[in-house]
Design an enzyme around this catalytic site. Sequence first.
Site: not given
Length: 394
Positions: A141, A169-171, A174
Site C-alpha cells: 500500500d 489503497v488496500d481497503v 478490497g
Amino acid sequence: MDPTLPMEGVVVADFSRVLAGPYATMLLADLGATVIKVERPGTGDDTRSWGPPWTERSSSYFESVNRNKRSITLDLADPEDQKKAHELVRRADVLVENFRSGALARYGLDYESASAINPGLVYTSISGFGSADGAELPGYDFVVQAVGGLMSITGSPDGPPTKVGVALVDVLTGKDAALGIMAALRHRDQTGRGQHIEVNLLSSLLGSLVNQMSSLLTTGVPPRRMGNQHPSIAPYEALRCQDGLLAVAVGNDSQFRKLTEVLELPGMADDPQFSTNAQRVANRTELVSRLEEALSSRTVSDWQARLQGAGIACGPVNDLAQAVRYAEQLGLRPLVDPGGGAAAQVRTPIDFSSFTPVHPVPPPELGEHTEEVLRWLERPEQQLPPIESRRTSS
C-alpha cells in the site's frame, strides 16, 4: 427482518493474505458467505505476526479483517494437501488469491487449472500492479500511495509528500474486489459461467482520485498538496478557534451567508471578494484570516453548536476514540462484539432494510477449522453448517 442473507450458500476459498483480499472476503462473510481461509502451516497469514498491538490469539491487525471465517492449514507444496486444495476449489463458488503472478500454477491452482476443475468458479486475483508489465513488482500500500500520486496531494504545501494514515489503497482494492465478485456471481446466475476477475492496487487508487484526477486531465497540470484546504471550494478546511481547530465545509453561497451571519460578519457575504465561491477560492488567504479572527472569540464546541444549529457542516478534529464516541452519539452503532473474548470490531458500514449483516464469530486461530473442513471435503453430499465459535470468554 428476513433471516436469509444474500451471500448464503456461496463458498469462498480464500487463498489471500495481508489486507486487500482478507478485507474483501470478510465483507462477503458478513453478508453470509462461507469463507474458508487457507493458511500456511506454522505461520499463517503474514499479519498474524504484525504487531503491536497483540491480542490473546494473534495481532489486532489480523483480527481487523478476518472475522466470520474458517481457518485451515495446507502446505501447497505437499501433493496430498494439493489434492485437498483442488477439492476445495471444486466445491467453491469463489476463489480469492493475491500470490505473485503465476506462482499458483505450480500447484495447479492458477485460473486455467482451477476453471478446468470448476467451470463456474469466480476466480479473483489481487495484485499490486496487474498481470502485464507490472506482474513481477511486489505491491504494498505505501509504495502504491507513492507511485500512484496520492502522496503528492497529501500533506502541507511546504512539507513532504505524506501517506494517508491507514492502508487506504488496500481497503479500496478490497471493496473493488468484493464488488467485482458479486457482479460476477450475478453474471454466473444469468449465464452459468464463471470468470477471472483481476483487481490491482494501482488501478483502484487511480480510480478513486475522482476530482483530483479530473483536474489533471482537464488542465494538464498535476494538483498540488494543499494541507486541509480544498482546490475548488472555500472555506472547506480546518479553521482555528479559541482552543483548537474546527473543520468547516461551506459548499455554496447560501451556506456562506449563513456562516457570516453566525460569526457576526455583516456585509462579508456581499463583498465582491467573497460573494461567490470562485472569488472565495481566489481570495482564500484573506478569507481565512477574517474567519479565524471571528472564530478566536469562542471555543470549538461553542462554534460547533452554533454553526450546526444554522445548518453549517462542521466538527472538531477528533482522534479515533473520539470519532467512535461521536458515531455512537449519532446512533450509528459503529462497533460490534464478535464474542469469544475478542475485542470489539468495526461493523460492516451498510444498513439493509430486510436483513442485518452478521458479525458473530471472532477471527479464527490458525488452523482452527482444518479437521471440520477436511471432513466436509470428503463428503460431497454435505453442506458446511453455519460457522460457530468454540471459544469461551476468558
